[in-house]
Design a protein around this motif. Sequence first.
Motif, PDB file in Angstrom:
ATOM      1  N   SER A  94       1.930   4.556  10.399  1.00 41.71           N
ATOM      2  CA  SER A  94       1.834   3.482   9.417  1.00 41.71           C
ATOM      3  C   SER A  94       2.871   3.680   8.332  1.00 41.71           C
ATOM      4  O   SER A  94       3.049   4.797   7.831  1.00 41.71           O
ATOM      5  N   GLN A  95       3.586   2.625   7.979  1.00 39.64           N
ATOM      6  CA  GLN A  95       4.593   2.703   6.927  1.00 39.64           C
ATOM      7  C   GLN A  95       3.964   2.626   5.539  1.00 39.64           C
ATOM      8  O   GLN A  95       4.509   3.149   4.564  1.00 39.64           O
ATOM      9  N   SER A  96       2.824   1.969   5.428  1.00 39.31           N
ATOM     10  CA  SER A  96       2.184   1.788   4.123  1.00 39.31           C
ATOM     11  C   SER A  96       1.216   2.908   3.770  1.00 39.31           C
ATOM     12  O   SER A  96       1.003   3.206   2.607  1.00 39.31           O
TER      13      SER A  96
ATOM     14  N   ARG B 142       2.276   3.703  16.529  1.00 42.82           N
ATOM     15  CA  ARG B 142       3.300   4.190  15.608  1.00 42.82           C
ATOM     16  C   ARG B 142       2.650   4.678  14.319  1.00 42.82           C
ATOM     17  O   ARG B 142       1.469   4.413  14.051  1.00 42.82           O
TER      18      ARG B 142
ATOM     19  N   LYS C 107       8.156   6.987  13.733  1.00 41.72           N
ATOM     20  CA  LYS C 107       8.598   6.326  12.499  1.00 41.72           C
ATOM     21  C   LYS C 107       9.050   4.882  12.683  1.00 41.72           C
ATOM     22  O   LYS C 107       9.795   4.340  11.864  1.00 41.72           O
TER      23      LYS C 107
ATOM     24  N   SER D 133       9.222   1.019  12.370  1.00 39.25           N
ATOM     25  CA  SER D 133       8.734   0.055  11.379  1.00 39.25           C
ATOM     26  C   SER D 133       8.040  -1.110  12.080  1.00 39.25           C
ATOM     27  O   SER D 133       8.108  -1.244  13.307  1.00 39.25           O
ATOM     28  N   ARG D 134       7.394  -1.966  11.308  1.00 36.66           N
ATOM     29  CA  ARG D 134       6.707  -3.127  11.865  1.00 36.66           C
ATOM     30  C   ARG D 134       7.693  -4.054  12.575  1.00 36.66           C
ATOM     31  O   ARG D 134       7.442  -4.514  13.699  1.00 36.66           O
ATOM     32  N   ASP D 135       8.838  -4.323  11.933  1.00 33.25           N
ATOM     33  CA  ASP D 135       9.842  -5.206  12.540  1.00 33.25           C
ATOM     34  C   ASP D 135      10.430  -4.594  13.808  1.00 33.25           C
ATOM     35  O   ASP D 135      10.674  -5.298  14.801  1.00 33.25           O
ATOM     36  N   GLU D 136      10.681  -3.283  13.780  1.00 32.12           N
ATOM     37  CA  GLU D 136      11.233  -2.614  14.958  1.00 32.12           C
ATOM     38  C   GLU D 136      10.225  -2.616  16.107  1.00 32.12           C
ATOM     39  O   GLU D 136      10.607  -2.751  17.277  1.00 32.12           O
TER      40      GLU D 136
END
Length: 475
Positions: A403-405, A401, A378, A380-383
């Motif tokens: 995908s969040q989107s 990872r 889980k 995120s892109r920033d993490e």
Amino acid sequence: VGGANLVTFLPPSPSGVCARGADEWDSPPPDKRWQVIGQNHASYWFHLFSTVLQVIKVYSEDNTSRAVEVPSDITARDICQLFILKNHCIDDHSWTLFEQIPHLSIERTIEDHESVMEVQSGWGMDSHCCLYFRKNYAKYEFFKKPLDFFPEHMVSISSETNGIMSHSQLIQTFLSSSSCPEIHGFLHAKEHGRKSWKKFYFVLRRSGLYFSNKGTSKEPRHLQLIAEFSDSDVYTLLSAKKVYGAPTDYGFCVKASKLNSARDLKLLCADDEQTRTCWVTAMRLFKYGMQLYQNFVQPHQKQKSSPMRSISENSLVAMDFSGHKSRVIENPSEALSVAVEEGLSWRRKSCHRLSSHGSPISFSSLAIHVAQLWFHSKLSRDEAQKLITQQGLIDGVFLVRDSQSNPRTFVLSLCHTQKIKHFQIVPVEENGELFYSLDDGHTRFTDLLQLVEFYQLNRGVLPCKLKHHCARITL
């Protein structure tokens, strides 16, 4: 001595007698013949009173921590070796001890040879400073690829000789005390007592860091010394724009060893990551010189001199144990097909074991990638960008990872030329079977493990091969 999370490490006694305690390490670290002393052993008190011990606390990236009681002369490399063994990590020489000072929002790599107790002695009682154990693939990368760290327009011989140095000789020039390499260029500097930052032309030499008060002039009368490195260290700023109002997030600073207030920092800021990396790396080389190179080659020399038996690939043969009697598979084509089938069978069994644990996730979506160190679920892109940055901005550092989107897809985050890029891994269905692809289905893989293994050997559509995976451990 302490509870479940406190372990005592002491040098062996003159008699050579030693017992292993309940909370023991699997084997002594290679750098020093450390022993774990049991609480009930008769020689325990002898070791306790004959060795000066101190307790240190070390954190991992998930902020779990472990306290260890160690001799006062322990080095950063010793600490890393202890945690590598305890956590069953692969020792790829990238594990590093970091010093982090939260109230100043700065951190630095503690060099392998440095005394950890000397580092802690400069913290002060209420500083809340921390030691972090994590990977840093870029720690010695400049010895392997100096071109990636020292741009030609920033490096030259000192103004005394007006010479230009080739990159092939650059590292040797830094290591030789008789040579005079020089780093120069523009940096933003924070003026004392003000919130504003101003751009100056800086020159880095063995004698220290200077700025020019007249354009790009290097004349002695125009250069002002702002920092020496005999009793100072270089740190990176963790939040340059947010905490210090810097024009970019590529901040770093020079801090005297015994000073821990913000007003004592020489705050600097570069326009991009490559420029910051060049300045920080050059400052490390000027401060430690040949010692850094010895830190780099020492683990490799020990590997070469290791008494472990070396097995040649030519001495290995493929065996078939499926019948009543075992046999050697002499046909290369048959050996290859058997290896492929074994690999697929292992994947199916692994997925079956995972699905039998009562998980509500369907078998088709539950894949073996969840157990891989490079998979971070889980994140995120920033993490992901933060984790890769922490573990070294060199070519090939990667992680996979969710995908969040798009919940059905995955993302491969990869570092190339000190920039982090993100590639979507798309599921492709065909004849009821699910495949994964990075190139719109042209190259398909049955699972993410197969995909990662392929791109570790082949660049394909990526800018570089996958080389170093980002891993987190819990202490």
